[in-house]
Enzyme design. Structure first.
Site, PDB file in Angstrom:
ATOM      1  N   GLU A 117     -61.636  54.909 -22.513  1.00 40.92           N
ATOM      2  CA  GLU A 117     -61.908  55.999 -23.465  1.00 40.92           C
ATOM      3  C   GLU A 117     -62.695  55.463 -24.664  1.00 40.92           C
ATOM      4  O   GLU A 117     -63.639  56.093 -25.143  1.00 40.92           O
ATOM      5  CB  GLU A 117     -60.592  56.650 -23.892  1.00 40.92           C
ATOM      6  CG  GLU A 117     -59.955  57.409 -22.717  1.00 40.92           C
ATOM      7  CD  GLU A 117     -58.580  57.967 -23.021  1.00 40.92           C
ATOM      8  OE1 GLU A 117     -57.690  57.174 -23.416  1.00 40.92           O
ATOM      9  OE2 GLU A 117     -58.385  59.187 -22.879  1.00 40.92           O
ATOM     10  N   GLU A 137     -53.698  56.296 -16.203  1.00 40.60           N
ATOM     11  CA  GLU A 137     -52.577  56.905 -16.917  1.00 40.60           C
ATOM     12  C   GLU A 137     -51.597  57.626 -16.009  1.00 40.60           C
ATOM     13  O   GLU A 137     -50.384  57.627 -16.245  1.00 40.60           O
ATOM     14  CB  GLU A 137     -53.107  57.884 -17.987  1.00 40.60           C
ATOM     15  CG  GLU A 137     -53.699  57.222 -19.230  1.00 40.60           C
ATOM     16  CD  GLU A 137     -55.155  56.832 -19.086  1.00 40.60           C
ATOM     17  OE1 GLU A 137     -55.668  56.817 -17.950  1.00 40.60           O
ATOM     18  OE2 GLU A 137     -55.794  56.525 -20.112  1.00 40.60           O
TER      19      GLU A 137
HETATM   20  C1  3H9 Z   1     -53.302  54.759 -22.052  1.00 41.24           C
HETATM   21  O1  3H9 Z   1     -54.246  54.040 -22.218  1.00 41.24           O
HETATM   22  C2  3H9 Z   1     -53.155  56.123 -22.677  1.00 41.24           C
HETATM   23  C3  3H9 Z   1     -54.407  56.641 -23.331  1.00 41.24           C
HETATM   24  O2  3H9 Z   1     -55.201  57.351 -22.410  1.00 41.24           O
HETATM   25  C4  3H9 Z   1     -54.097  57.635 -24.399  1.00 41.24           C
HETATM   26  C5  3H9 Z   1     -53.420  57.135 -25.635  1.00 41.24           C
HETATM   27  C6  3H9 Z   1     -53.319  58.179 -26.708  1.00 41.24           C
HETATM   28  N1  3H9 Z   1     -49.729  47.774 -23.036  1.00 41.24           N
HETATM   29  O3  3H9 Z   1     -49.967  43.164 -15.423  1.00 41.24           O
HETATM   30  P1  3H9 Z   1     -49.944  41.809 -16.004  1.00 41.24           P
HETATM   31  C7  3H9 Z   1     -48.747  43.375 -20.585  1.00 41.24           C
HETATM   32  S1  3H9 Z   1     -51.989  54.294 -21.082  1.00 41.24           S
HETATM   33  C8  3H9 Z   1     -48.855  46.811 -23.336  1.00 41.24           C
HETATM   34  O4  3H9 Z   1     -48.882  40.881 -15.572  1.00 41.24           O
HETATM   35  P2  3H9 Z   1     -52.409  41.179 -14.686  1.00 41.24           P
HETATM   36  C9  3H9 Z   1     -47.769  43.247 -19.426  1.00 41.24           C
HETATM   37  O5  3H9 Z   1     -46.556  43.888 -19.708  1.00 41.24           O
HETATM   38  C10 3H9 Z   1     -52.404  52.647 -20.564  1.00 41.24           C
HETATM   39  N2  3H9 Z   1     -48.685  45.694 -22.578  1.00 41.24           N
HETATM   40  O6  3H9 Z   1     -51.355  41.070 -15.865  1.00 41.24           O
HETATM   41  C11 3H9 Z   1     -47.639  41.746 -19.326  1.00 41.24           C
HETATM   42  O7  3H9 Z   1     -46.757  41.331 -20.351  1.00 41.24           O
HETATM   43  P3  3H9 Z   1     -45.772  40.086 -20.126  1.00 41.24           P
HETATM   44  C12 3H9 Z   1     -53.401  52.658 -19.471  1.00 41.24           C
HETATM   45  C13 3H9 Z   1     -49.426  45.591 -21.481  1.00 41.24           C
HETATM   46  O8  3H9 Z   1     -53.472  40.237 -15.012  1.00 41.24           O
HETATM   47  C14 3H9 Z   1     -49.034  41.248 -19.677  1.00 41.24           C
HETATM   48  O9  3H9 Z   1     -49.655  42.319 -20.370  1.00 41.24           O
HETATM   49  N3  3H9 Z   1     -53.581  51.291 -19.000  1.00 41.24           N
HETATM   50  C15 3H9 Z   1     -50.347  46.568 -21.118  1.00 41.24           C
HETATM   51  O10 3H9 Z   1     -51.730  41.090 -13.355  1.00 41.24           O
HETATM   52  C16 3H9 Z   1     -49.867  40.892 -18.475  1.00 41.24           C
HETATM   53  O11 3H9 Z   1     -49.876  42.007 -17.573  1.00 41.24           O
HETATM   54  C17 3H9 Z   1     -52.835  50.798 -17.995  1.00 41.24           C
HETATM   55  O12 3H9 Z   1     -52.005  51.467 -17.431  1.00 41.24           O
HETATM   56  C18 3H9 Z   1     -50.493  47.700 -21.950  1.00 41.24           C
HETATM   57  N4  3H9 Z   1     -51.384  48.683 -21.672  1.00 41.24           N
HETATM   58  O13 3H9 Z   1     -52.974  42.663 -14.778  1.00 41.24           O
HETATM   59  C19 3H9 Z   1     -53.124  49.375 -17.611  1.00 41.24           C
HETATM   60  N5  3H9 Z   1     -50.949  46.185 -19.948  1.00 41.24           N
HETATM   61  O14 3H9 Z   1     -46.651  38.894 -19.895  1.00 41.24           O
HETATM   62  C20 3H9 Z   1     -51.841  48.614 -17.452  1.00 41.24           C
HETATM   63  C21 3H9 Z   1     -50.424  45.005 -19.633  1.00 41.24           C
HETATM   64  O15 3H9 Z   1     -44.960  40.049 -21.378  1.00 41.24           O
HETATM   65  N6  3H9 Z   1     -52.051  47.205 -17.185  1.00 41.24           N
HETATM   66  N7  3H9 Z   1     -49.498  44.626 -20.534  1.00 41.24           N
HETATM   67  O16 3H9 Z   1     -44.959  40.441 -18.919  1.00 41.24           O
HETATM   68  C22 3H9 Z   1     -52.461  46.734 -15.985  1.00 41.24           C
HETATM   69  O17 3H9 Z   1     -52.749  47.472 -15.056  1.00 41.24           O
HETATM   70  C23 3H9 Z   1     -52.486  45.245 -15.813  1.00 41.24           C
HETATM   71  O18 3H9 Z   1     -51.697  44.679 -16.825  1.00 41.24           O
HETATM   72  C24 3H9 Z   1     -53.887  44.602 -15.898  1.00 41.24           C
HETATM   73  C25 3H9 Z   1     -53.739  43.059 -15.889  1.00 41.24           C
HETATM   74  C26 3H9 Z   1     -54.718  45.031 -14.672  1.00 41.24           C
HETATM   75  C27 3H9 Z   1     -54.594  44.987 -17.146  1.00 41.24           C
END
Ligand code: 3H9
Length: 704
Positions: A117, A137
């Site tokens: 976004e 999301e």
């Molecule tokens: C959104 O964006 C809403 C908006 O549209 C509107 C808002 C108004 N936040 O997965 P990993 C942490 S909703 C906080 O093991 P990888 C995760 O907990 C969001 N923390 O790594 C972990 O912590 P820890 C939409 C986050 O390399 C560490 O990062 N976005 C977030 O296998 C490493 O993560 C998503 O849904 C976050 N957003 O994969 C994306 N993301 O080390 C969600 C990650 O303490 N994330 N963490 O356990 C992912 O899909 C994967 O983390 C990503 C990396 C592909 C990025």
């Protein structure tokens, strides 16, 4: 490169956003490890930095880039449980778009959710060839709530945007380029340099605002068709329908009005129990790798060659899983006929993989080159890991492990795929219990994401660390559990199945129980699952136990079915009937008659049973067994239990898992209900566990 402190900005208070000049191009850099999530300080920093760059007379264009392994991967999900703080992300995106100078987003890694976004709020987007972009999301029970539902259709068209937002799956940079989501792929390996060059080129063009683009026309048929397409998959989930409504609004309302619709629907989703459950599932899955006493960087053993013992359905599935993960695999069976069956199955798994586009034809040929088979243990000698997948029978397993002890090289990991048996007893058949571990795969092994890693009393830490790394490489979620009958998953399945069986005798029809639990969110009802897995599997496991309750009703219906040769789908008859080659269950009046007669014989008065009672008895029986598992230290934390049940047993992910579900309804209420069942049905199955009682009394949670 100069900081533009003279213009009033160098970095924000948390050091998460910095601004520096490269000639006349201002580069705003976000550094908020691990994934550059849009935490409050990043949102504040972005607004402050764009204000400074926009008013600085020496700045001709702006680049927004990220340090670390990825561009922004989304909003900070941890903030969603807390009161929101300004600036809202949507306002940040608008502020970037309002800039009077060209703003270019430089994308690498995963540009997801709020990250995309932000990128779509910028005027141009450049990405590395390996970058991916998406709006995931929906997987968190949300919708893109910072104008994403309005911007993506303007860039990619209504259907493509709906597809991306409803699946939540990211797409590759090349596809994003084709779809018009990004403008350029950086040629070399210096993204920042390419972005600065792009910015210089765009200086003359100035801003190009996505919000000013028209939404491509889409008639109402598009929305009717998409609703029809997703209904079976989304089953009662809130956010997919809200995403469609936002896109409909984009096609019907002004940009500003449609953004308001998006905002309102986003808040509804964010505050829903479904999103809370899905967010819990997200973090729970990332928590499983945290094992007290074993660092993430703990040493692991080198695994190149894996021997799989037993070429049945499970063994062949495990072998396939290991092959596609790039291991060298050896498959062993006691005879050639068994091996032939295994090889045929492996070939058909590869064919299926090619057909579904999961693997190329060349990849399949290459994979099969890494497979050897034999009926002799000699080839097992140099394996780094052996996974035993023979019959679920303790004496057979002990013989196999004694043999492995004789032939395997020192340091090899000896794993059993047992789903219930005592791993310490198996380990005791060897002279090296420190190398023995349980690796409980779920069927079909190449599809199911769960791997229960059963640590024995003497299992070495590096064997556990290696198993976790193996799970990751196999594309699975490895959950470390302790040793007891059935470990976590199958131990909890017992009381769940028991309640189903009692409900049958008490008057609930199998198809009614299945429908109630399916409608509640389970992937399948327990009777359909029993037929799928084979009722003989549970029968054998039960009859090998010596600690079953003294209760003639205990799994009585299942026992009778098996004793009549009704083993489930594989025999065309189980609890249900199956037409030849069909997996569709048809209720069988003969089974209902059998159940009714047995109920009479046992003196059970059959009655009408409400859906609520079916749900409560089945799900609360899971919860109290989960509580006992925590008391016994078999699971490290309650969220591990949730991961096991959502990934291995079809528990609805949007309810977070049984323990999160209990927390979400309040443990005091759960405790009261268990006490009520104790009064109605006796203490044999409904004695409240101490942990539940204690937590309920202090308003606590399993997941606290
Ligand atoms: C959104 O964006 C809403 C908006 O549209 C509107 C808002 C108004 N936040 O997965 P990993 C942490 S909703 C906080 O093991 P990888 C995760 O907990 C969001 N923390 O790594 C972990 O912590 P820890 C939409 C986050 O390399 C560490 O990062 N976005 C977030 O296998 C490493 O993560 C998503 O849904 C976050 N957003 O994969 C994306 N993301 O080390 C969600 C990650 O303490 N994330 N963490 O356990 C992912 O899909 C994967 O983390 C990503 C990396 C592909 C990025």
């Amino acid at each position: 490169m100069d900081n533009i402190e003279s213009a009033g900005y160098a970095e924000n208070s948390m050091n998460t956003v910095t601004l520096a000049m490269h000639g006349s191009i201002a580069v705003i850099t976000i550094d908020n490890p691990p994934v550059n999530a849009l935490s409050l300080s990043v949102r504040q920093g972005l607004v402050e930095a764009i204000e400074v760059a926009d008013r600085d007379p020496h700045t001709s264009a702006v680049v927004i880039a990220c340090d670390g392994r990825t561009f922004i991967a989304g909003a900070d999900i941890r903030e969603f449980g807390k009161p929101p703080e300004q600036p809202w992300l949507a306002d940040v995106v608008e502020r970037l778009e309002d800039a009077t100078k060209a703003v270019i987003a430089a994308l690498h890694g995963s540009t997801l959710g709020g990250g995309l976004e932000v990128a779509m709020g910028c005027h141009y987007r450049i990405a590395t060839a390996a970058a991916v972009v998406g709006l995931p999301e929906v997987k968190l029970g949300l919708l893109p709530g910072a104008t994403g539902t309005q911007r993506l259709p303007r860039l990619a068209g209504v259907e493509r945007a709906l597809d991306m937002m409803l699946s939540g799956n990211p797409i590759a940079a090349s596809d994003a380029l084709d779809a018009g989501i990004i403008d350029r792929i950086a040629g070399g390996d210096d993204l920042l340099a390419a972005a600065i060059e792009f910015a210089s080129e765009m200086t003359g063009n100035g801003p190009r605002r996505v919000r000013d683009l028209p939404v491509p026309a889409a008639d109402s048929d598009v929305f009717v068709a998409i609703r029809k397409k997703i209904v079976a998959k989304t089953r009662g989930l809130l956010s997919p329908e809200k995403i469609i409504q936002c896109v409909e609004a984009a096609t019907q309302l002004s940009y500003t009005d449609a953004c308001q619709v998006e905002r309102d629907l986003f808040m509804e989703c964010k505050d829903s129990p479904q999103s809370s459950g899905l967010r819990h599932a997200f973090f729970a899955e990332r928590g499983v790798a945290k094992i007290p006493g074993i660092e993430k960087t703990a040493p692991t053993r080198d695994i190149q060659k894996i021997s799989v013992l037993g070429a049945g359905t499970m063994g062949a599935g495990i072998a396939y899983n290991c092959l596609i993960a790039g291991y060298t695999v050896h498959l062993l069976d006691s005879d050639d006929a068994g091996l032939d069956r295994g090889k045929t199955m492996l070939r058909s798994l590869y064919e299926g993989g090619v057909k579904r586009g999961k693997i190329s034809a060349a990849g399949a040929r290459e994979g099969l080159h890494h497979l050897t088979t034999s009926t002799s243990y000699n080839e097992v000698a140099d394996a780094d890991l052996v996974i035993e997948a023979v019959f679920e029978d303790m004496s057979i397993k002990k013989d196999v492990f004694a043999k492995l002890d004789e032939v395997c090289k020192q340091g090899a990991i000896l794993a059993s795929n047992t789903s219930t048996l005592n791993i310490d007893e198996i380990a005791a058949a060897t002279s090296r219990p420190q190398d023995v571990i349980g690796l409980h795969f779920f069927s079909p092994a190449h599809i199911m994401r769960l791997l229960e890693i059963v640590r024995g009393d003497k299992t070495d830490d590096d064997v556990i660390a290696t198993s976790l790394a193996l799970a990751k490489r196999l594309g699975k979620i490895g959950v470390v559990v302790g040793n007891c009958f059935g470990f976590v998953g199958n131990r909890m399945l017992y009381p769940y199945g028991r309640e189903n069986q009692l409900l049958l005798l008490e008057g609930a029809a199998p198809e009614y129980i299945d429908k109630v639990l399916f409608d509640w969110g389970m992937a399948m009802g327990p009777n359909a699952v029993g037929d799928l897995a084979g009722l003989d599997v549970g029968y054998k496991a039960r009859h090998a136990r010596t600690d079953l309750p003294d209760d003639p009703r205990f799994y009585r219906v299942a026992d009778m079915l098996v004793e009549q040769g009704r083993l489930g789908q594989k025999t065309g008859r189980g609890t249900y009937l199956y037409e030849s080659g069909s997996r569709i269950p048809t209720p069988d009046p003969a089974v209902q008659t059998m159940i009714n007669e047995e109920a009479t014989r046992l003196g059970i008065d059959q009655r009408d049973i409400e859906a609520e009672e079916i749900i409560d008895r089945c799900i609360y029986s899971l919860i109290i067994e989960g509580a006992r598992i925590l008391e016994d230290g078999i699971a490290i934390r309650s969220s591990d239990i949730d991961v096991i049940w959502t990934n291995g047993y079809g528990f609805p992910r949007h309810r977070g898992g049984p323990m999160h579900y209990a927390d979400s309804i309040g443990l005091d209420r759960v405790y009261d209900k268990v006490c009520e069942f104790q009064k109605r049905f006796g203490s044999q199955y409904w004695e409240p566990p101490k942990l539940l009682q204690t937590l309920a009394a202090k308003n606590g949670q399993f997941g606290a």
